[in-house]
Write an enzyme that holds these catalytic residues in place. Structure first.
Site, short mmCIF file in Angstrom:
data_model
loop_
_atom_site.label_atom_id
_atom_site.label_comp_id
_atom_site.label_asym_id
_atom_site.label_seq_id
_atom_site.Cartn_x
_atom_site.Cartn_y
_atom_site.Cartn_z
N SER A 242 -3.48 -8.94 6.86
CA SER A 242 -3.11 -7.58 7.18
C SER A 242 -2.43 -7.61 8.55
O SER A 242 -3.05 -7.95 9.56
CB SER A 242 -4.35 -6.69 7.20
OG SER A 242 -4.07 -5.49 7.88
N ASP B 55 0.83 -1.22 0.00
CA ASP B 55 0.00 0.00 0.00
C ASP B 55 0.86 1.26 0.00
O ASP B 55 0.65 2.16 -0.81
CB ASP B 55 -0.92 0.04 1.23
CG ASP B 55 -2.12 -0.90 1.09
OD1 ASP B 55 -2.46 -1.26 -0.05
OD2 ASP B 55 -2.70 -1.26 2.13
N ASP C 72 -7.06 2.96 13.11
CA ASP C 72 -5.75 3.58 12.96
C ASP C 72 -5.82 4.97 12.33
O ASP C 72 -5.07 5.87 12.70
CB ASP C 72 -4.82 2.67 12.15
CG ASP C 72 -4.42 1.43 12.95
OD1 ASP C 72 -4.40 1.52 14.20
OD2 ASP C 72 -4.16 0.38 12.34
N ARG D 224 0.47 4.15 17.27
CA ARG D 224 0.01 5.17 16.31
C ARG D 224 0.26 6.61 16.74
O ARG D 224 0.71 7.42 15.92
CB ARG D 224 -1.48 4.98 15.99
CG ARG D 224 -1.82 3.67 15.30
CD ARG D 224 -0.96 3.37 14.13
NE ARG D 224 -1.38 2.16 13.42
CZ ARG D 224 -0.61 1.47 12.59
NH1 ARG D 224 0.61 1.87 12.34
NH2 ARG D 224 -1.07 0.40 12.00
N1 ARG Z 1 -7.77 -4.10 15.89
C1 ARG Z 1 -6.57 -3.52 16.41
C2 ARG Z 1 -6.75 -2.06 16.65
O1 ARG Z 1 -7.68 -1.47 16.22
C3 ARG Z 1 -5.36 -3.81 15.55
C4 ARG Z 1 -5.28 -3.09 14.27
C5 ARG Z 1 -4.12 -3.52 13.49
N2 ARG Z 1 -3.90 -2.67 12.35
C6 ARG Z 1 -3.69 -3.12 11.11
N3 ARG Z 1 -3.51 -2.20 10.21
N4 ARG Z 1 -3.66 -4.39 10.78
O2 ARG Z 1 -5.94 -1.45 17.32
#
Ligand code: ARG
Length: 435
Positions: free
Chosen positions: A211, A49, A159, A130
């Site tokens: 992912s 990406d 995110d 993040r």
């Molecule tokens: N579900 C988790 C969260 O919202 C993990 C997210 C992981 N991010 C990803 N881009 N795969 O914090």
């Protein structure tokens, strides 16, 4: 006749955008208009990406791109390769920042002290990473004269909230673009775009990868069969933790020592925080500890299933919360989890910069001043169990069983009087209901 001009037309569209998505309207002040974009700081992981973004931003916006890659302790990453790839794709520069120390001390440590565990299973590693990533993006954007920050989050997840709320909070002068959210390329189109632009694509079209997001505090996998709630985990998802059935047949006992809430030693060996978290992860991985199959309420409406591998957190949080309870009174122990839960929710929900977080931390710090001692954990085929406890601050005294030995602190003979008074209202209420 009514004056229709006084009311806004609910069907009216403000300003239609033409660059990325012709149907998009500007819904937030921090989103960049195409003419505002001339140099972009791209949060670059080296994956598909963000590699496509690197090229796409140069083409669509005719903008310069500075790449920023952040090391939060993702296992097995080769940052020289990532940097080389960014430069080959036309980045003006690619800064690689080792932020492991800051991440461990300023983000993971407060989470340990707050026993952070969202939804009873997610120790927040992504959510903690993040705000730091976005803060560093702001620093580097300012340093390198960028007007805009680009990230690779989709429009479905948490995110985007964590990154954009951080940028909007810390740098009101900077704009944001989120191409993956707006470019309306499907997976196949993206792969075609990558191929056409000489961007290497791993694994071919047919086998879409999971992912993944990871750092030194854990790893998550989403997508593919994970979205099918009736599908039990396939073995290939576990790239970090040994599957419990393959873990050693002998258990291992490990001692974790804390000083004022900070983990400082494993098996008596003093370690810096980053090293200690690595060591804990290693032990957990070996014994199959820290696998979580989790259904989570996202802030962006949806529920999501994640497979988490959190070996370090499984050891450290288990030991920390045990020691904290040993050193706290019944009243503190009943109260603190409520604050811990609120802390975890704010962080999960992308509000790292909300003052309530640091307000809560003031209390959390105060409690942790007394969280000193050592907890013994037994690791065996996927389980972690507290087996020993030791602390100078334990609110515990084995001699209380004897009045004489306890120095008059506690007499079992007084218990019946206590019971009569303690149960008074309950007995009265019970009698009223019986009559
Ligand atoms: N579900 C988790 C969260 O919202 C993990 C997210 C992981 N991010 C990803 N881009 N795969 O914090």
């Amino acid at each position: 006749m009514t004056d229709e001009t006084a009311l806004p037309d609910p069907n009216a569209r403000t300003e239609v955008r033409h660059v990325a998505d012709p149907t998009a309207v500007r819904v937030a002040g921090y989103l960049a208009e195409p003419e505002e974009v001339s140099r972009v700081l791209l949060l670059y992981s080296g994956g598909l990406d963000t590699s496509v973004m690197l090229k796409w931003i140069q083409d669509e916006y005719e903008a310069e791109v500075v790449a920023l890659t952040i090391n939060l302790g993702q296992p097995g990453e080769d940052y020289e390769v990532v940097r080389g790839k960014a430069l080959r794709l036309g980045a003006l520069d690619c800064h690689v920042v080792d932020a492991r120390e800051e991440f461990a001390h300023e983000y993971v440590l407060p989470a340990i002290k707050a026993n952070a565990n969202y939804g009873d299973g997610y120790p927040l590693f992504t959510a903690l990473g993040r705000p730091l990533i976005a803060k560093l993006a702001v620093d580097y954007a300012r340093e390198t004269g960028c007007d805009t920050i680009a990230h690779g989050c989709t429009g479905k997840g948490n995110d985007q909230v964590r990154i954009e709320s951080t940028i909007a909070t810390l740098a009101p002068e900077l704009k944001v673009i989120a191409p993956v959210r707006s470019w309306q390329m499907g997976r196949d189109e993206e792969i075609a775009y990558a191929r056409a632009n000489g961007i290497p694509v791993k694994g071919g079209t047919e086998s879409a990868p999971y992912s993944i997001d990871d750092n030194l505090w854990g790893r998550s996998s989403e997508g593919k069969w994970i979205e099918d709630l009736s599908h039990a985990p396939d073995d290939d998802v576990f790239q970090l933790v040994t599957r419990p059935e393959l873990a050693p047949d002998e258990p291992e006992t490990v001692q974790i020592t804390f000083e004022a809430g900070v983990p400082v030693a494993i098996d008596g060996e003093a370690l810096g925080l980053v090293e200690l978290l690595d060591r804990a992860a290693e032990l957990g991985c070996r014994h199959g500890v820290g696998i979580v199959d989790h259904i989570e309420d996202r802030i962006v409406g949806l529920k999501v299933r994640d497979i988490y591998e959190v070996p370090a957190a499984a050891l450290i949080l288990t030991a920390h919360s045990e020691l904290e309870r040993l050193c706290g009174t019944i009243h503190q122990n009943q109260f603190k989890p409520r604050l811990d839960q609120q802390w975890a929710y704010l962080v999960y929900a992308g509000l790292w910069w909300e003052p309530l977080r640091t307000d809560i931390e003031a209390y959390v710090e105060r409690v942790n001043e007394r969280v000193t001692g050592t907890i013994g954990l037994k690791l065996f085929k996927g389980s972690v169990r507290v087996v020993t406890r030791e602390s100078p601050n334990a609110v515990y005294d084995a001699s209380l069983a004897s009045f004489a030995q306890s120095g008059g602190l506690f007499s079992q003979h007084a218990s019946p009087g206590f019971i009569e008074i303690w149960s008074l209202q309950s007995r009265m209420a019970h009698r009223l209901r019986e009559s």
